[in-house]
Design a protein around this motif. Structure first.
Motif, PDB file in Angstrom:
ATOM      1  N   GLU A 142       0.826  -1.203   0.000  1.00 28.60           N
ATOM      2  CA  GLU A 142       0.000   0.000   0.000  1.00 28.60           C
ATOM      3  C   GLU A 142       0.860   1.253   0.000  1.00 28.60           C
ATOM      4  O   GLU A 142       0.593   2.209  -0.736  1.00 28.60           O
ATOM      5  N   PHE A 143       1.912   1.237   0.804  1.00 28.37           N
ATOM      6  CA  PHE A 143       2.802   2.393   0.904  1.00 28.37           C
ATOM      7  C   PHE A 143       3.535   2.646  -0.415  1.00 28.37           C
ATOM      8  O   PHE A 143       3.569   3.774  -0.935  1.00 28.37           O
ATOM      9  N   VAL A 144       4.106   1.601  -0.987  1.00 32.43           N
ATOM     10  CA  VAL A 144       4.870   1.737  -2.232  1.00 32.43           C
ATOM     11  C   VAL A 144       3.953   2.121  -3.387  1.00 32.43           C
ATOM     12  O   VAL A 144       4.313   2.944  -4.234  1.00 32.43           O
ATOM     13  N   ASP A 145       2.758   1.542  -3.447  1.00 27.32           N
ATOM     14  CA  ASP A 145       1.807   1.882  -4.511  1.00 27.32           C
ATOM     15  C   ASP A 145       1.458   3.369  -4.474  1.00 27.32           C
ATOM     16  O   ASP A 145       1.317   4.008  -5.527  1.00 27.32           O
ATOM     17  N   PHE A 146       1.316   3.903  -3.267  1.00 27.52           N
ATOM     18  CA  PHE A 146       0.997   5.335  -3.140  1.00 27.52           C
ATOM     19  C   PHE A 146       2.129   6.189  -3.707  1.00 27.52           C
ATOM     20  O   PHE A 146       1.891   7.103  -4.521  1.00 27.52           O
ATOM     21  N   LEU A 147       3.363   5.903  -3.299  1.00 27.21           N
ATOM     22  CA  LEU A 147       4.500   6.685  -3.791  1.00 27.21           C
ATOM     23  C   LEU A 147       4.665   6.529  -5.299  1.00 27.21           C
ATOM     24  O   LEU A 147       4.930   7.503  -6.010  1.00 27.21           O
ATOM     25  N   GLN A 148       4.498   5.319  -5.789  1.00 29.82           N
ATOM     26  CA  GLN A 148       4.656   5.097  -7.220  1.00 29.82           C
ATOM     27  C   GLN A 148       3.596   5.853  -8.013  1.00 29.82           C
ATOM     28  O   GLN A 148       3.900   6.463  -9.048  1.00 29.82           O
ATOM     29  N   HIS A 149       2.364   5.830  -7.518  1.00 27.54           N
ATOM     30  CA  HIS A 149       1.288   6.566  -8.185  1.00 27.54           C
ATOM     31  C   HIS A 149       1.615   8.058  -8.234  1.00 27.54           C
ATOM     32  O   HIS A 149       1.436   8.717  -9.272  1.00 27.54           O
ATOM     33  N   CYS A 150       2.114   8.593  -7.133  1.00 27.03           N
ATOM     34  CA  CYS A 150       2.447  10.017  -7.079  1.00 27.03           C
ATOM     35  C   CYS A 150       3.628  10.354  -7.982  1.00 27.03           C
ATOM     36  O   CYS A 150       3.568  11.317  -8.763  1.00 27.03           O
ATOM     37  N   PHE A 151       4.691   9.573  -7.907  1.00 26.24           N
ATOM     38  CA  PHE A 151       5.874   9.867  -8.716  1.00 26.24           C
ATOM     39  C   PHE A 151       5.562   9.778 -10.206  1.00 26.24           C
ATOM     40  O   PHE A 151       6.068  10.579 -11.006  1.00 26.24           O
ATOM     41  N   GLN A 152       4.744   8.816 -10.603  1.00 21.43           N
ATOM     42  CA  GLN A 152       4.360   8.715 -12.010  1.00 21.43           C
ATOM     43  C   GLN A 152       3.546   9.926 -12.442  1.00 21.43           C
ATOM     44  O   GLN A 152       3.721  10.447 -13.547  1.00 21.43           O
ATOM     45  N   ALA A 153       2.658  10.384 -11.574  1.00 20.72           N
ATOM     46  CA  ALA A 153       1.869  11.580 -11.882  1.00 20.72           C
ATOM     47  C   ALA A 153       2.773  12.811 -11.979  1.00 20.72           C
ATOM     48  O   ALA A 153       2.616  13.634 -12.894  1.00 20.72           O
ATOM     49  N   PHE A 154       3.726  12.941 -11.050  1.00 22.37           N
ATOM     50  CA  PHE A 154       4.659  14.077 -11.100  1.00 22.37           C
ATOM     51  C   PHE A 154       5.434  14.073 -12.418  1.00 22.37           C
ATOM     52  O   PHE A 154       5.619  15.115 -13.057  1.00 22.37           O
ATOM     53  N   ASP A 155       5.904  12.884 -12.789  1.00 27.26           N
ATOM     54  CA  ASP A 155       6.675  12.743 -14.026  1.00 27.26           C
ATOM     55  C   ASP A 155       5.846  13.183 -15.222  1.00 27.26           C
ATOM     56  O   ASP A 155       6.334  13.891 -16.116  1.00 27.26           O
ATOM     57  N   SER A 156       4.590  12.751 -15.260  1.00 25.88           N
ATOM     58  CA  SER A 156       3.716  13.096 -16.371  1.00 25.88           C
ATOM     59  C   SER A 156       3.425  14.593 -16.418  1.00 25.88           C
ATOM     60  O   SER A 156       3.446  15.217 -17.488  1.00 25.88           O
ATOM     61  N   ILE A 157       3.157  15.174 -15.258  1.00 29.93           N
ATOM     62  CA  ILE A 157       2.891  16.615 -15.192  1.00 29.93           C
ATOM     63  C   ILE A 157       4.117  17.407 -15.642  1.00 29.93           C
ATOM     64  O   ILE A 157       4.020  18.330 -16.460  1.00 29.93           O
ATOM     65  N   CYS A 158       5.271  17.039 -15.121  1.00 25.31           N
ATOM     66  CA  CYS A 158       6.504  17.753 -15.483  1.00 25.31           C
ATOM     67  C   CYS A 158       6.776  17.672 -16.982  1.00 25.31           C
ATOM     68  O   CYS A 158       7.193  18.655 -17.603  1.00 25.31           O
ATOM     69  N   ALA A 159       6.547  16.508 -17.572  1.00 24.49           N
ATOM     70  CA  ALA A 159       6.820  16.327 -18.994  1.00 24.49           C
ATOM     71  C   ALA A 159       6.009  17.300 -19.845  1.00 24.49           C
ATOM     72  O   ALA A 159       6.485  17.777 -20.886  1.00 24.49           O
ATOM     73  N   ARG A 160       4.791  17.619 -19.418  1.00 27.99           N
ATOM     74  CA  ARG A 160       3.954  18.539 -20.190  1.00 27.99           C
ATOM     75  C   ARG A 160       4.521  19.954 -20.209  1.00 27.99           C
ATOM     76  O   ARG A 160       4.197  20.742 -21.106  1.00 27.99           O
ATOM     77  N   PHE A 161       5.355  20.273 -19.220  1.00 23.15           N
ATOM     78  CA  PHE A 161       5.939  21.611 -19.152  1.00 23.15           C
ATOM     79  C   PHE A 161       7.428  21.610 -19.488  1.00 23.15           C
ATOM     80  O   PHE A 161       8.112  22.621 -19.261  1.00 23.15           O
ATOM     81  N   GLY A 162       7.920  20.521 -20.021  1.00 22.44           N
ATOM     82  CA  GLY A 162       9.331  20.461 -20.373  1.00 22.44           C
ATOM     83  C   GLY A 162      10.260  20.356 -19.188  1.00 22.44           C
ATOM     84  O   GLY A 162      11.459  20.626 -19.298  1.00 22.44           O
ATOM     85  N   VAL A 163       9.710  19.975 -18.038  1.00 23.38           N
ATOM     86  CA  VAL A 163      10.516  19.774 -16.828  1.00 23.38           C
ATOM     87  C   VAL A 163      10.844  18.290 -16.736  1.00 23.38           C
ATOM     88  O   VAL A 163       9.970  17.449 -16.934  1.00 23.38           O
ATOM     89  N   GLU A 164      12.089  17.949 -16.455  1.00 26.36           N
ATOM     90  CA  GLU A 164      12.530  16.558 -16.472  1.00 26.36           C
ATOM     91  C   GLU A 164      12.955  16.081 -15.082  1.00 26.36           C
ATOM     92  O   GLU A 164      13.653  16.804 -14.352  1.00 26.36           O
ATOM     93  N   LYS A 165      12.521  14.871 -14.761  1.00 27.19           N
ATOM     94  CA  LYS A 165      12.940  14.286 -13.490  1.00 27.19           C
ATOM     95  C   LYS A 165      14.447  14.085 -13.488  1.00 27.19           C
ATOM     96  O   LYS A 165      15.009  13.544 -14.437  1.00 27.19           O
ATOM     97  N   VAL A 166      15.102  14.494 -12.416  1.00 25.89           N
ATOM     98  CA  VAL A 166      16.518  14.197 -12.227  1.00 25.89           C
ATOM     99  C   VAL A 166      16.671  12.868 -11.506  1.00 25.89           C
ATOM    100  O   VAL A 166      17.413  11.982 -11.937  1.00 25.89           O
ATOM    101  N   LYS A 167      15.917  12.711 -10.401  1.00 27.39           N
ATOM    102  CA  LYS A 167      15.977  11.456  -9.652  1.00 27.39           C
ATOM    103  C   LYS A 167      14.889  11.468  -8.586  1.00 27.39           C
ATOM    104  O   LYS A 167      14.292  12.518  -8.277  1.00 27.39           O
ATOM    105  N   THR A 168      14.629  10.317  -8.027  1.00 20.52           N
ATOM    106  CA  THR A 168      13.816  10.195  -6.821  1.00 20.52           C
ATOM    107  C   THR A 168      14.709   9.653  -5.718  1.00 20.52           C
ATOM    108  O   THR A 168      15.560   8.792  -5.971  1.00 20.52           O
ATOM    109  N   MET A 169      14.520  10.159  -4.515  1.00 15.67           N
ATOM    110  CA  MET A 169      15.322   9.741  -3.365  1.00 15.67           C
ATOM    111  C   MET A 169      14.363   9.416  -2.235  1.00 15.67           C
ATOM    112  O   MET A 169      13.844  10.335  -1.595  1.00 15.67           O
ATOM    113  N   SER A 170      14.067   8.136  -2.053  1.00 18.02           N
ATOM    114  CA  SER A 170      13.155   7.724  -1.006  1.00 18.02           C
ATOM    115  C   SER A 170      11.800   8.403  -1.205  1.00 18.02           C
ATOM    116  O   SER A 170      11.020   8.015  -2.061  1.00 18.02           O
TER     117      SER A 170
END
Length: 289
Positions: free
Chosen positions: A130-158
């Protein structure tokens, strides 16, 4: 198969003729015709078998090549996905094109960070899935949102999501695009909190910070390949984010002075850089018409 066909031609055509020439007797013509027919029958069967074998071999070869191509495409997609998780896409593309990249200075670069709170307590009391699914759902959403504005993920740390805009080449709209992405991430988290509260599911609050400055970026092999960034700008970004509040987008004075259009800034205090110099910070919202 071609050699076998030649042998069959020789046996089916040449040998009966030779027999007929050496042993021809009128009263034996029927026997000679029977022998010729047998050899011709054998010849056509050998020829047919050779043709069938050649066609089967070609079909098998084409199937093998098709399967190898499909396997190579799958492996490339897997490799590209893994590389996408290593660092910013533009830096990955340069690495693939050039084979190696030296450490570089980028100035200015806009940095965006999302940092969840109370992650340790949540990880301790929740089911791991449950915990990992929540973080993964959020990080994937962040990645998608950033991509629309030309912002690129550098890394995730915990529990931290770090992204940038302006590597390797800065542009005039880096600050505005990063702020737009940050505000949309905040909106996503607000909506997510509402939906999870309605279903009585746990939710983690997050702080969002944006800063602009000079950084050093490089690929590191340890032995896994990772991309990382360093510099006072990175440290200042963390200080700005930690000074902000949940559900807010907090930015540095350097980001405000980049004059991104369409936003308003409210002073909320100061943070101190490594030289103990006060750095004003601001909460940001979109301008209302």
């Amino acid at each position: 198969q071609m050699a076998l066909s030649a042998v069959a031609l020789l046996v089916g055509g040449g040998l009966p003729t030779l027999i007929a020439g050496l042993h021809y007797e009128p009263e034996h013509s029927l026997a000679i015709n029977i022998v010729s027919a047998v050899f011709i029958f054998i010849y056509f069967h050998l020829f047919a078998w050779a043709a069938y074998s050649r066609a089967s071999l070609l079909k098998w070869t084409r199937r093998e090549l098709r399967e190898q191509k499909q396997a190579a495409e799958i492996e490339k997609r897997r490799s590209d996905l893994l590389l996408h998780n290593v660092g910013p896409d533009r830096m990955i593309e340069r690495l693939q094109a050039e084979g190696a990249l030296e450490p570089e200075v980028f100035d200015p670069v806009t940095l965006l960070i999302v940092d969840f709170s109370d992650v340790s307590a949540a990880a301790e009391h929740l089911e791991p899935g449950e915990f990992v699914d929540f973080l993964q759902h959020c990080f994937q959403a962040f990645d998608s949102i950033c991509a629309r504005f030309g912002v690129e993920k550098v890394k995730t740390m915990s529990d931290v999501f770090l992204a940038s805009r302006g590597m390797p080449s800065p542009s005039d709209d880096d600050a505005a695009a990063s702020l737009a992405a940050a505000l949309e991430i905040r909106e996503f988290l607000t909506d997510l909190a509402t939906s999870r509260a309605a279903s009585d599911s746990f939710h983690l609050e997050a702080r969002i910070g944006v800063h602009i400055g000079r950084i050093v970026g490089a690929f590191i092999e340890t032995p896994k390949l990772v991309y990382d960034v360093w510099g006072e700008a990175v440290e200042t970004l963390f200080r700005v984010e930690r000074a902000g509040g949940h559900g807010r987008v907090t930015v540095s004075d350097a980001l405000r002075r980049a004059e991104p259009a369409g936003f308003c800034f409210e002073p909320v205090g100061n943070v101190f850089d490594q030289d103990m110099v006060a750095v004003p910070i601001f909460d940001v919202e979109r301008e209302t018409v």
